[in-house]
Motif scaffolding. Sequence first.
Motif, short mmCIF file in Angstrom:
data_model
loop_
_atom_site.label_atom_id
_atom_site.label_comp_id
_atom_site.label_asym_id
_atom_site.label_seq_id
_atom_site.Cartn_x
_atom_site.Cartn_y
_atom_site.Cartn_z
N ASP A 129 0.86 -1.06 0.05
CA ASP A 129 0.15 -0.17 0.16
C ASP A 129 0.91 1.54 -0.04
O ASP A 129 0.50 2.20 -0.81
CB ASP A 129 -0.95 0.05 1.09
CG ASP A 129 -2.09 -1.08 1.11
OD1 ASP A 129 -2.37 -1.69 0.18
OD2 ASP A 129 -2.61 -1.46 2.14
N GLY A 130 1.92 1.23 0.68
CA GLY A 130 2.82 2.55 0.62
C GLY A 130 3.43 2.54 -0.55
O GLY A 130 3.82 3.64 -0.99
N ALA A 131 4.01 1.42 -0.99
CA ALA A 131 4.61 1.71 -2.56
C ALA A 131 3.63 2.08 -3.52
O ALA A 131 3.93 2.92 -4.51
CB ALA A 131 5.17 0.18 -2.96
N LEU A 132 2.35 1.64 -3.49
CA LEU A 132 1.26 2.13 -4.30
C LEU A 132 1.10 3.63 -4.21
O LEU A 132 1.10 4.31 -5.20
CB LEU A 132 -0.08 1.32 -4.04
CG LEU A 132 -1.26 1.44 -4.93
CD1 LEU A 132 -0.76 1.05 -6.41
CD2 LEU A 132 -2.49 0.74 -4.55
N VAL A 133 0.88 4.06 -2.98
CA VAL A 133 0.85 5.38 -2.93
C VAL A 133 2.09 6.40 -3.51
O VAL A 133 1.74 7.28 -4.26
CB VAL A 133 0.96 5.97 -1.25
CG1 VAL A 133 0.79 7.42 -0.96
CG2 VAL A 133 -0.60 5.38 -1.01
N HIS A 134 3.24 6.00 -3.25
CA HIS A 134 4.60 6.55 -3.86
C HIS A 134 4.25 6.47 -5.39
O HIS A 134 4.69 7.53 -6.11
CB HIS A 134 5.74 5.55 -3.46
CG HIS A 134 6.75 6.11 -4.24
ND1 HIS A 134 7.72 7.24 -3.95
CD2 HIS A 134 7.72 5.45 -5.22
CE1 HIS A 134 8.75 7.40 -4.90
NE2 HIS A 134 8.64 6.16 -5.79
N ILE A 135 4.15 5.25 -6.00
CA ILE A 135 3.97 5.43 -7.55
C ILE A 135 2.97 6.20 -8.13
O ILE A 135 3.23 6.88 -9.14
CB ILE A 135 3.73 3.84 -7.93
CG1 ILE A 135 4.90 3.04 -7.62
CG2 ILE A 135 3.44 3.68 -9.22
CD1 ILE A 135 4.65 1.47 -7.45
N MET A 136 1.68 6.07 -7.33
CA MET A 136 0.76 6.86 -8.05
C MET A 136 1.29 8.58 -7.59
O MET A 136 0.97 9.47 -8.53
CB MET A 136 -0.66 6.93 -6.96
CG MET A 136 -1.35 5.72 -7.09
SD MET A 136 -1.86 5.45 -8.86
CE MET A 136 -3.21 6.44 -8.66
N GLN A 137 1.84 8.93 -6.75
CA GLN A 137 2.23 10.44 -6.45
C GLN A 137 3.41 10.70 -7.68
O GLN A 137 3.18 11.73 -8.20
CB GLN A 137 2.98 10.50 -5.05
CG GLN A 137 1.75 10.42 -3.97
CD GLN A 137 2.45 10.45 -2.70
OE1 GLN A 137 3.40 10.37 -2.39
NE2 GLN A 137 1.28 11.01 -1.63
N VAL B 193 2.86 9.52 -15.83
CA VAL B 193 3.72 8.69 -16.60
C VAL B 193 3.96 7.65 -15.60
O VAL B 193 4.21 7.67 -14.43
CB VAL B 193 5.13 9.52 -16.55
CG1 VAL B 193 6.06 8.77 -17.14
CG2 VAL B 193 4.81 10.84 -17.55
N TRP B 194 3.50 6.27 -16.04
CA TRP B 194 3.37 5.28 -15.31
C TRP B 194 4.66 4.51 -15.42
O TRP B 194 5.41 4.48 -16.51
CB TRP B 194 2.17 4.17 -15.54
CG TRP B 194 0.90 4.71 -15.63
CD1 TRP B 194 0.21 5.33 -16.56
CD2 TRP B 194 0.37 5.10 -14.28
NE1 TRP B 194 -1.05 5.81 -16.00
CE2 TRP B 194 -0.82 5.81 -14.65
CE3 TRP B 194 0.68 5.02 -12.90
CZ2 TRP B 194 -1.82 6.11 -13.68
CZ3 TRP B 194 -0.36 5.32 -12.21
CH2 TRP B 194 -1.44 5.97 -12.53
N PRO B 195 5.02 3.46 -14.64
CA PRO B 195 6.40 2.74 -14.67
C PRO B 195 6.21 1.86 -15.86
O PRO B 195 4.98 1.25 -16.13
CB PRO B 195 6.44 1.64 -13.37
CG PRO B 195 5.64 2.88 -12.66
CD PRO B 195 4.49 3.54 -13.00
N VAL B 196 7.07 1.49 -16.59
CA VAL B 196 7.30 0.50 -17.62
C VAL B 196 7.01 -0.76 -17.05
O VAL B 196 6.47 -1.92 -17.76
CB VAL B 196 8.52 0.61 -18.52
CG1 VAL B 196 8.54 -0.45 -19.58
CG2 VAL B 196 8.51 2.23 -19.17
#
Length: 871
Positions: free
Chosen positions: A101-109, A124-127
């Motif tokens: 969940d913490g990683a998901l928040v970071h990726i979204m931000q 811009v999403w991770p490849v």
Amino acid sequence: MELGRDSDTGGQVKYVVELARALASMPGVYRVDLLTRQISAPDVDWSYGEPTEMLTSRNSENFMHEIGESGGAYIIRIPFGPKDKYIPKELLWPHIQEFVDGALVHIMQMSKVLGEQIGGGQPVWPVVIHGHYADAGDSAALLSGALNIPMLFTGHSLGRDKLEQLLKQGRQTREEINSTYKIMRRIEAEELALDASEVVITSTRQEIEQQWQLYDGFDVILERKLRARLKRGVSCYGRYMPRMVIIPPGMEFNHIIVHDGDMDEVEGNEDNSASPDPPIWSEIMRFFTNPRKPMILALARADPKKNITTLVKAFGECRPLRELANLTLIMGNRDAIDEMSSTNAAVLTSVLKLIDKYDLYGQVAYPKHHKQSEVPDIYRLAAKTKGVFINPAFIEPFGLTLIEAAAYGLPIVATKNGGPVDIHRVLDNGLLVDPRDQQAIADALYKLVSDKQLWARCRQNGLKNIHLFSWPEHCKTYLSRLATFRPRHPQWKRSEDGFENSESDSPGDSLRDIQDISLNLKLSLDGEKAEDNGALESEESAVNEKSKLERLVAKLSKSVIRTNHKDASSENSSKLPLLRRRKHIFVIALDSVIHEDLIEIIKSVFEAAHKDRMSGSVGFVLSTSLTISEIHTILTSGGIPPTDFDAFICNSGSDLYYSSPNSDEMLSSSELPFAIDDDYHSQIEYRWGGEGLRKTLVRWAASVVEKKGESEEQIVIEDDQRSSTFCHAFKVKNPALVLPVKELRKLMRIQALHCHVLYSHDGTKLHVIPVLASRSQALRYLYVRWGTELSNMVVFVGESGDTDYEGLLGGVHKTIILRGAFNLPPSRLHEARSYPLRDVIAFDSPNVVQTEGCSSNDIQLALSQLGVLKE
């Protein structure tokens, strides 16, 4: 990096950090984030508590003008687990969902920030998401499913192989091993990583054929057959298997300067202020009576699997070897043996006793401390004495230290079990031995230090071939594999804007020919030695191919950035689910409850949150294994309007509906007042076996029968009424006669059918849904899709539930476990879990509260304890 401080800080830590740094320097790669745990504890370096740390050197050539505002490589530390406490990896399992969940928040931000900086305002999403080791494989699978982004996996060391090795040693029973290493939880995480991965990166062929072959979800022969069918365009009937790709770990060799001097040059340098000897040299040589003798160097933790004691015995019992050479043991860092872990302390104590037994004083060095920056100097010292590097581990997944030693001109003696076999095949710079054969170890070491011509030949072979293990070569192969993936990322279709996706910008199409690029390696893309065709490609051809690779990888990055994805906030607010406007979301996820009890509990939850419910600050989601029509019937019969709920997670997490009171907004074919989220389906359909899977399940169901005299009765019956496109439902007449959930998962995986198998609480219903679908993953989708903060969700569960129950308890959301008479004892199918629930759930978490009952007062008290809905 505090390498060698314990069993969790070995070569894998160095590998992932250097991989991140190397990838960030490749053309076309804008940013690399390495996600790990944030630790603020007195027994680790202060930097472990820093939320962000940049890895890429800003002094590198041409880097400053190429890097953007947020470009480069970063360590991102996510807080999860006990605060201010370092804990070993075996104890992290209950906190994995919190990390996700913490990683998901970071990726979204970060996707939003990068969108503003380089994406023209679009996210811009991770490849790709790359998991390293079992716990990260589990995490990456969940993140991949929540974001619809392709996943890679590197195991580094594998649980099933470790279990076999430990059982062979005979020191612990299977139960003791599982208790110590949480090995069954680890193995299930690795199986899940196989389910979700596009590609599994390995270091050696041995890892594939002898280690991954032990897993239910992988079979070498079946993988080749399925790949051949796909190439011919023949149906695989819903069967999939991840591709195993061999890419040896890399090293950066540019800074290494190899000298041909010998030990005579070492002496006298103390008076030469221009080039004094490194401090670690004197720290090692003070142990030796004759420091000029060739040095046998071992660099490994004091861990039983590293087999250091056998090495000391081999050295101590071979007098010719003792007369000819010294032995140096670099076994991590320690202040006092009593402060080491019991396992490491036992190994070190055994080594010291052996040194005393064979009277090896003056011949063996075992310094207490060394810095990571001093390791190159240690290799240089061994090479200067015309010494040998040895790795005698019982099994070595790869053996990065062997490559490091070769880069400094050291011949090697290494275990024949694991990665050293492939390294030796490429470098041809030493000898392989059976690590359990003490005499073979002594003979190999003596042969190398006594035969100067053999020593020189091995040294030169290693130096000549070492470039094949460089990080740039590793990254080229890595990125060429990545470019063959079908692009996946969050994307939602909307009728009013006509979602578009330019095919010309698809990485899968524009980079298809990258598979044919020769990377001018002696290792093929699969890690095997390429056949000698009699002539090397011209330098000009190699340069052209490199340029082509760089252009295509750059285009891969740009195509992902350009992909048309509009933020959901651009939609008409009247068409938005109300979820976005809520301050808190209450998720009611009680399993196999009598319908009357369920209605009463829903009413109690509504009453407990009456004030905030009326103001609209709290929204409600019902999460269940029921179908949407069953939910509608239950709610209306209980006098609860379906519109009191914002969303419904149905069919065990395979369907997602929203309340849609206006008939002109209905998207489902029925007359029920619900709108189905088709975009959720497009996200979970990855590796869904569909009709091919259904047929396999129907055949299996037909085989489960109960004999009654001369006749047989089928126990598992397909349930057409409860089945949907992404949920194959079955009725179970007698739960005592069907396979437990772990055995049914195994059966599906063996047939390369990757799916999520679960039973209802009472065992009377069986649901098979996509591998990336679940009720807990649906909650993450709501966060990604509508921005409903996970930390503001409160999930209500019973004391037990369906076999996906454990997924609802972890994460950053709040959990209220309702006690009461409605909790029925679970079916024996649940008792068959291969690991205890405490291995995956942190019941002592402040986010988990248990009530005394299920009245509105009990629920209000629990909400108050969680800090939710304070007056």
